[in-house]
Motif scaffolding. Sequence first.
Motif, short mmCIF file in Angstrom:
data_model
loop_
_atom_site.label_atom_id
_atom_site.label_comp_id
_atom_site.label_asym_id
_atom_site.label_seq_id
_atom_site.Cartn_x
_atom_site.Cartn_y
_atom_site.Cartn_z
N ILE A 243 37.00 51.39 31.00
CA ILE A 243 37.66 50.42 30.14
C ILE A 243 36.77 49.67 29.09
CG2 ILE A 243 39.60 48.65 29.67
CD1 ILE A 243 40.92 50.00 31.74
N SER A 244 35.84 49.01 30.00
CA SER A 244 34.72 47.88 29.23
C SER A 244 33.96 48.97 28.05
CB SER A 244 33.66 47.29 30.33
OG SER A 244 32.56 48.19 31.14
N VAL B 272 42.17 49.83 21.58
CA VAL B 272 43.64 50.54 21.48
C VAL B 272 42.87 52.54 22.35
CG1 VAL B 272 44.24 52.61 19.91
CG2 VAL B 272 43.23 50.53 18.85
N ASP B 273 42.28 52.62 22.72
CA ASP B 273 41.83 53.67 23.61
C ASP B 273 42.67 53.11 25.31
OD1 ASP B 273 40.74 55.16 21.39
OD2 ASP B 273 38.94 54.92 21.75
N VAL C 135 40.44 34.37 21.95
CA VAL C 135 40.75 35.16 23.97
C VAL C 135 40.35 34.07 24.64
CG1 VAL C 135 40.27 36.65 25.74
CG2 VAL C 135 40.39 37.59 23.17
N GLY C 136 41.70 33.56 25.35
CA GLY C 136 42.01 32.67 26.70
C GLY C 136 41.07 31.32 26.30
N ALA D 216 43.17 35.68 31.55
CA ALA D 216 44.73 36.43 31.13
C ALA D 216 45.75 35.26 30.63
CB ALA D 216 45.40 36.71 33.16
N THR D 217 45.35 34.51 30.37
CA THR D 217 46.03 33.12 30.21
C THR D 217 46.97 33.29 28.95
OG1 THR D 217 44.47 31.25 30.51
CG2 THR D 217 45.97 32.23 32.00
N ASP D 218 45.80 34.02 28.00
CA ASP D 218 46.09 33.65 26.54
C ASP D 218 47.12 34.70 26.33
OD1 ASP D 218 45.31 34.14 24.13
OD2 ASP D 218 44.59 31.69 24.61
N LEU D 219 47.89 34.68 25.10
CA LEU D 219 48.34 35.38 24.06
C LEU D 219 48.01 36.87 23.89
CD1 LEU D 219 51.41 33.28 22.74
CD2 LEU D 219 51.34 34.33 24.32
N ASN D 220 46.34 35.98 23.76
CA ASN D 220 45.32 37.18 22.29
C ASN D 220 44.86 37.88 23.78
OD1 ASN D 220 44.33 38.87 20.17
ND2 ASN D 220 42.57 37.65 20.01
N THR D 221 45.23 38.28 24.94
CA THR D 221 44.33 39.02 26.23
C THR D 221 43.88 40.25 25.68
OG1 THR D 221 45.68 37.55 27.13
CG2 THR D 221 44.59 40.06 27.94
N GLN D 222 42.74 40.88 25.65
CA GLN D 222 42.27 41.75 25.19
C GLN D 222 42.19 42.19 27.46
OE1 GLN D 222 39.38 41.96 22.23
NE2 GLN D 222 40.76 40.62 20.76
N VAL D 223 42.62 43.41 26.65
CA VAL D 223 42.13 44.16 28.21
C VAL D 223 40.80 44.81 28.58
CG1 VAL D 223 42.38 46.15 29.53
CG2 VAL D 223 44.33 45.35 28.71
N THR D 224 39.81 45.31 27.57
CA THR D 224 38.79 46.13 27.29
C THR D 224 38.11 44.56 27.35
OG1 THR D 224 38.69 45.10 24.99
CG2 THR D 224 38.80 47.82 25.66
N LEU D 225 37.63 43.30 27.16
CA LEU D 225 37.56 42.27 27.10
C LEU D 225 36.95 42.15 28.32
CD1 LEU D 225 37.69 39.96 24.09
CD2 LEU D 225 35.10 40.70 25.01
N MET D 226 38.42 41.65 29.34
CA MET D 226 38.33 41.75 30.46
C MET D 226 37.74 41.78 31.91
SD MET D 226 43.18 40.87 30.13
CE MET D 226 42.68 40.58 32.62
N ALA D 227 37.96 43.92 31.27
CA ALA D 227 37.52 44.91 31.78
C ALA D 227 35.26 44.37 31.73
CB ALA D 227 36.61 45.94 31.81
N ALA D 228 34.87 44.41 31.00
CA ALA D 228 33.35 43.41 31.11
C ALA D 228 33.70 42.55 31.37
CB ALA D 228 33.30 44.03 29.51
N ALA D 229 33.90 41.54 31.24
CA ALA D 229 33.71 40.27 32.16
C ALA D 229 33.65 40.80 33.70
CB ALA D 229 34.88 39.29 32.06
N GLY D 230 34.83 41.47 34.23
CA GLY D 230 35.30 42.44 35.89
C GLY D 230 33.82 42.40 36.32
N VAL D 231 33.22 43.65 34.78
CA VAL D 231 31.32 43.79 34.89
C VAL D 231 30.20 43.41 35.75
CG1 VAL D 231 30.37 46.38 34.89
CG2 VAL D 231 32.80 45.84 34.47
N LEU D 232 30.51 41.93 34.71
CA LEU D 232 29.25 41.20 34.44
C LEU D 232 29.55 40.46 35.80
CD1 LEU D 232 29.26 40.02 30.71
CD2 LEU D 232 27.49 41.71 32.00
N ALA D 233 30.80 40.01 36.49
CA ALA D 233 31.09 39.66 37.44
C ALA D 233 30.82 40.06 38.66
CB ALA D 233 32.50 39.02 37.69
N VAL D 234 30.80 40.97 38.65
CA VAL D 234 30.98 41.99 40.19
C VAL D 234 29.12 42.73 40.21
CG1 VAL D 234 31.07 43.85 41.00
CG2 VAL D 234 33.01 43.32 40.89
N LEU D 235 28.41 42.81 39.54
CA LEU D 235 27.39 43.37 38.95
C LEU D 235 26.11 41.97 40.19
CD1 LEU D 235 26.30 44.28 35.72
CD2 LEU D 235 26.61 45.92 37.74
N PRO D 236 26.09 40.75 40.03
CA PRO D 236 25.14 40.31 40.75
C PRO D 236 24.57 40.26 42.23
CG PRO D 236 26.02 38.62 38.61
CD PRO D 236 26.36 40.32 38.83
#
Length: 284
Positions: A28-29, A34-35, A66-67, A241-261
């Motif tokens: 998803i990231s 739209v995709d 976002v957020g 996840a606390t904003d009306l303008n939530t973007q799933v793709t940005l959340m996914a990218a942030a999750g990947v960056l958080a998991v990598l280290p």
Amino acid sequence: MTRKVVLYALAIGFALYLVVPFYWIVNISFMHEVDAASVPPQFLPADPTMANYLGFVNPSTDQALVGSNAVGDTPYALLNSLVVALSTALVNLVLGTFAAYSFSRIQFRGSQVLLIVYLLTRMVPGIAIIIPFYLVMRTLDLLDTYGALILSYTTFALPITIWILKDYFRTVPRELEDAARVDRCGWFRMMWSVFLPISAPGLVAAAIFSFMTAWNEFMFALFMTSSISSQTIPVIAANFATDLNTQVTLMAAAGVLAVLPPLVLVLICQRLIVQGMAAGSVKG
């Protein structure tokens, strides 16, 4: 034969259970928003894009909203998490090494009771002590600083660190220490040159545990910090996840960056981690 088939099937199922969610986040990231919302879902990005990752360096107008600017704060939060986690691991290793060596080499009355008391402190729910911690940190003027988080996380991780190292230190032959003393090595030199290098697997296992404890913790970071100068990645990630303008793709990218280290750290040190944990559990 049937038993092997069942075991392999369970192993494959467990591996998929661990890998598929991470694969889906990575997938998803690299998608457009739209995709990511398409039905049926796309198991591979039809039009891969790096815009979600580039947004953390130079966010667009929509991404910046976002957020409450969570996108722009993410790189700073990752740095904060890295500083706090590494510092927590280092402090735990220093304190845990001295304590664990004492428990493994010195016989004194009440040592087992004291060890159990250390372990029992980890059974206290975090929510039960967060207010006292907050008041202590406010009295020490440490709120919204690295120090508040490092002290808190060291308190959480130190009892387990002591248990891991204590069990591993007991597997190190005493004869090695005696030989070092015969060669006129002082205690500190013996520890630095002989004992600690041999204990590297146990030290790495304890350090990784401390690192992961600090990296993943959310509740205390939320209470103890109030600005991006010290907020860690779990706190900033929650803002997505606390904003009306939530973007799933940005959340996914942030999750990947958080998991990598932590993922990279574990992959690099996996052999030492297994050795450290196995030695303590089998011979402790």
